[in-house]
Write a protein that holds these residues in place. Sequence first.
Motif, PDB file in Angstrom:
ATOM      1  N   ILE A 127       0.859  -1.185   0.000  1.00 21.25           N
ATOM      2  CA  ILE A 127       0.000   0.000   0.000  1.00 21.25           C
ATOM      3  C   ILE A 127       0.892   1.231   0.000  1.00 21.25           C
ATOM      4  CG2 ILE A 127      -1.864   1.241   1.149  1.00 21.25           C
ATOM      5  CD1 ILE A 127      -2.714  -1.448   2.356  1.00 21.25           C
ATOM      6  N   CYS A 128       0.897   1.922  -1.117  1.00 24.55           N
ATOM      7  CA  CYS A 128       1.694   3.140  -1.301  1.00 24.55           C
ATOM      8  C   CYS A 128       0.826   4.306  -0.831  1.00 24.55           C
ATOM      9  CB  CYS A 128       2.102   3.275  -2.760  1.00 24.55           C
ATOM     10  SG  CYS A 128       3.001   1.848  -3.406  1.00 24.55           S
ATOM     11  N   ARG A 129       0.993   4.677   0.446  1.00 20.12           N
ATOM     12  CA  ARG A 129       0.111   5.642   1.117  1.00 20.12           C
ATOM     13  C   ARG A 129       0.659   7.057   1.076  1.00 20.12           C
ATOM     14  NH1 ARG A 129      -0.093   1.264   4.878  1.00 20.12           N
ATOM     15  NH2 ARG A 129      -2.230   0.579   5.201  1.00 20.12           N
ATOM     16  N   GLY A 130      -0.265   7.993   1.104  1.00 18.90           N
ATOM     17  CA  GLY A 130       0.089   9.395   1.285  1.00 18.90           C
ATOM     18  C   GLY A 130       0.657  10.042   0.034  1.00 18.90           C
ATOM     19  N   SER A 131       1.421  11.089   0.238  1.00 20.52           N
ATOM     20  CA  SER A 131       2.033  11.804  -0.877  1.00 20.52           C
ATOM     21  C   SER A 131       2.958  10.874  -1.647  1.00 20.52           C
ATOM     22  CB  SER A 131       2.839  13.000  -0.364  1.00 20.52           C
ATOM     23  OG  SER A 131       1.987  13.906   0.296  1.00 20.52           O
ATOM     24  N   TYR A 132       3.043  11.102  -2.948  1.00 19.11           N
ATOM     25  CA  TYR A 132       3.856  10.222  -3.789  1.00 19.11           C
ATOM     26  C   TYR A 132       5.318  10.268  -3.355  1.00 19.11           C
ATOM     27  CZ  TYR A 132       5.547   7.620  -7.731  1.00 19.11           C
ATOM     28  OH  TYR A 132       6.128   6.646  -8.510  1.00 19.11           O
ATOM     29  N   ASP A 133       5.922   9.099  -3.320  1.00 19.57           N
ATOM     30  CA  ASP A 133       7.319   8.954  -2.921  1.00 19.57           C
ATOM     31  C   ASP A 133       7.982   8.034  -3.943  1.00 19.57           C
ATOM     32  OD1 ASP A 133       9.748   8.140  -1.653  1.00 19.57           O
ATOM     33  OD2 ASP A 133       8.856   8.475   0.314  1.00 19.57           O
ATOM     34  N   THR A 134       9.114   8.419  -4.458  1.00 16.75           N
ATOM     35  CA  THR A 134       9.791   7.589  -5.458  1.00 16.75           C
ATOM     36  C   THR A 134      10.178   6.220  -4.894  1.00 16.75           C
ATOM     37  OG1 THR A 134      11.919   8.623  -4.954  1.00 16.75           O
ATOM     38  CG2 THR A 134      10.640   9.556  -6.796  1.00 16.75           C
ATOM     39  N   ARG A 135      10.226   6.081  -3.586  1.00 16.23           N
ATOM     40  CA  ARG A 135      10.503   4.758  -2.994  1.00 16.23           C
ATOM     41  C   ARG A 135       9.398   3.766  -3.315  1.00 16.23           C
ATOM     42  NH1 ARG A 135      11.834   6.685   3.003  1.00 16.23           N
ATOM     43  NH2 ARG A 135      10.172   8.083   2.367  1.00 16.23           N
ATOM     44  N   PHE A 136       8.199   4.249  -3.620  1.00 21.88           N
ATOM     45  CA  PHE A 136       7.115   3.355  -4.029  1.00 21.88           C
ATOM     46  C   PHE A 136       7.522   2.552  -5.258  1.00 21.88           C
ATOM     47  CE2 PHE A 136       3.740   6.644  -2.452  1.00 21.88           C
ATOM     48  CZ  PHE A 136       3.981   6.289  -1.132  1.00 21.88           C
ATOM     49  N   GLU A 137       8.264   3.185  -6.153  1.00 24.12           N
ATOM     50  CA  GLU A 137       8.663   2.519  -7.393  1.00 24.12           C
ATOM     51  C   GLU A 137       9.567   1.318  -7.106  1.00 24.12           C
ATOM     52  OE1 GLU A 137      10.046   5.529 -10.234  1.00 24.12           O
ATOM     53  OE2 GLU A 137       8.659   6.912  -9.240  1.00 24.12           O
ATOM     54  N   GLU A 138      10.508   1.459  -6.208  1.00 25.94           N
ATOM     55  CA  GLU A 138      11.383   0.342  -5.854  1.00 25.94           C
ATOM     56  C   GLU A 138      10.575  -0.766  -5.178  1.00 25.94           C
ATOM     57  OE1 GLU A 138      14.342  -2.272  -5.683  1.00 25.94           O
ATOM     58  OE2 GLU A 138      14.319  -0.438  -6.862  1.00 25.94           O
ATOM     59  N   GLN A 139       9.628  -0.403  -4.341  1.00 26.07           N
ATOM     60  CA  GLN A 139       8.780  -1.402  -3.695  1.00 26.07           C
ATOM     61  C   GLN A 139       7.955  -2.168  -4.732  1.00 26.07           C
ATOM     62  OE1 GLN A 139       6.746   1.307  -1.079  1.00 26.07           O
ATOM     63  NE2 GLN A 139       8.134   0.917   0.624  1.00 26.07           N
ATOM     64  N   CYS A 140       7.458  -1.471  -5.735  1.00 24.87           N
ATOM     65  CA  CYS A 140       6.692  -2.123  -6.796  1.00 24.87           C
ATOM     66  C   CYS A 140       7.592  -3.018  -7.647  1.00 24.87           C
ATOM     67  CB  CYS A 140       5.992  -1.076  -7.661  1.00 24.87           C
ATOM     68  SG  CYS A 140       4.533  -0.353  -6.861  1.00 24.87           S
ATOM     69  N   ARG A 141       8.789  -2.562  -7.924  1.00 20.96           N
ATOM     70  CA  ARG A 141       9.753  -3.385  -8.663  1.00 20.96           C
ATOM     71  C   ARG A 141      10.019  -4.689  -7.902  1.00 20.96           C
ATOM     72  NH1 ARG A 141      13.085   0.262  -8.973  1.00 20.96           N
ATOM     73  NH2 ARG A 141      12.296   1.184 -10.870  1.00 20.96           N
ATOM     74  N   GLU A 142      10.222  -4.569  -6.601  1.00 17.34           N
ATOM     75  CA  GLU A 142      10.456  -5.758  -5.772  1.00 17.34           C
ATOM     76  C   GLU A 142       9.248  -6.691  -5.777  1.00 17.34           C
ATOM     77  OE1 GLU A 142      11.587  -4.305  -1.912  1.00 17.34           O
ATOM     78  OE2 GLU A 142      13.519  -3.553  -2.639  1.00 17.34           O
ATOM     79  N   LEU A 143       8.045  -6.136  -5.742  1.00 19.34           N
ATOM     80  CA  LEU A 143       6.838  -6.951  -5.793  1.00 19.34           C
ATOM     81  C   LEU A 143       6.789  -7.755  -7.090  1.00 19.34           C
ATOM     82  CD1 LEU A 143       4.017  -7.757  -4.657  1.00 19.34           C
ATOM     83  CD2 LEU A 143       3.120  -5.787  -5.916  1.00 19.34           C
ATOM     84  N   GLY A 144       7.010  -7.077  -8.203  1.00 24.49           N
ATOM     85  CA  GLY A 144       6.999  -7.768  -9.494  1.00 24.49           C
ATOM     86  C   GLY A 144       8.044  -8.864  -9.571  1.00 24.49           C
TER      87      GLY A 144
END
Length: 156
Positions: A127-144
């Motif tokens: 869950i990528c919460r709150g204001s956008y953070d570029t760290r979300f992208e790395e978390q999504c990459r790891e998920l994939g």
Amino acid sequence: MTGKKRLLVVAHAPSDNTAKLRDAVMAGARHPDVDGVDVTLRTPLDTGPEDVLACDALILGTTENLAYMAGLTKDFFDRCYYPCLEQTQGLPFAFYLRAGHDGTGTERAIRSITTGLRWKLVQDPLICRGSYDTRFEEQCRELGLYVAASLDAGVI
């Protein structure tokens, strides 16, 4: 037929930021070290029961809209639920949310629907919460990467 396992990514990406998250999931899922998995990307609107029935695992991405999943994501479930109900039990899946608030309503709704489908959640929701953070992208990459590598290795 390639003999490869099939990972379906169904992602609702209505903004530049959600497109970045979708692209990060795809980059992880298509990591060069994962060679036994074919990855297909579809939007919720373009995904039908036949796509779900043909996959070996699924990653779902959606936004939080009014404390619920995006309407197009709900439409995907509405169209696929009954045609997939008996044939996809145990389907390994993961999901990520782009939530401007807390994402709890969206998470609860997805868990409820996928519990009814008897799909198997293979990783805690991202869950990528709150204001956008570029760290979300790395978390999504790891998920994939996690889902694709696990499918490739026969862990899921």
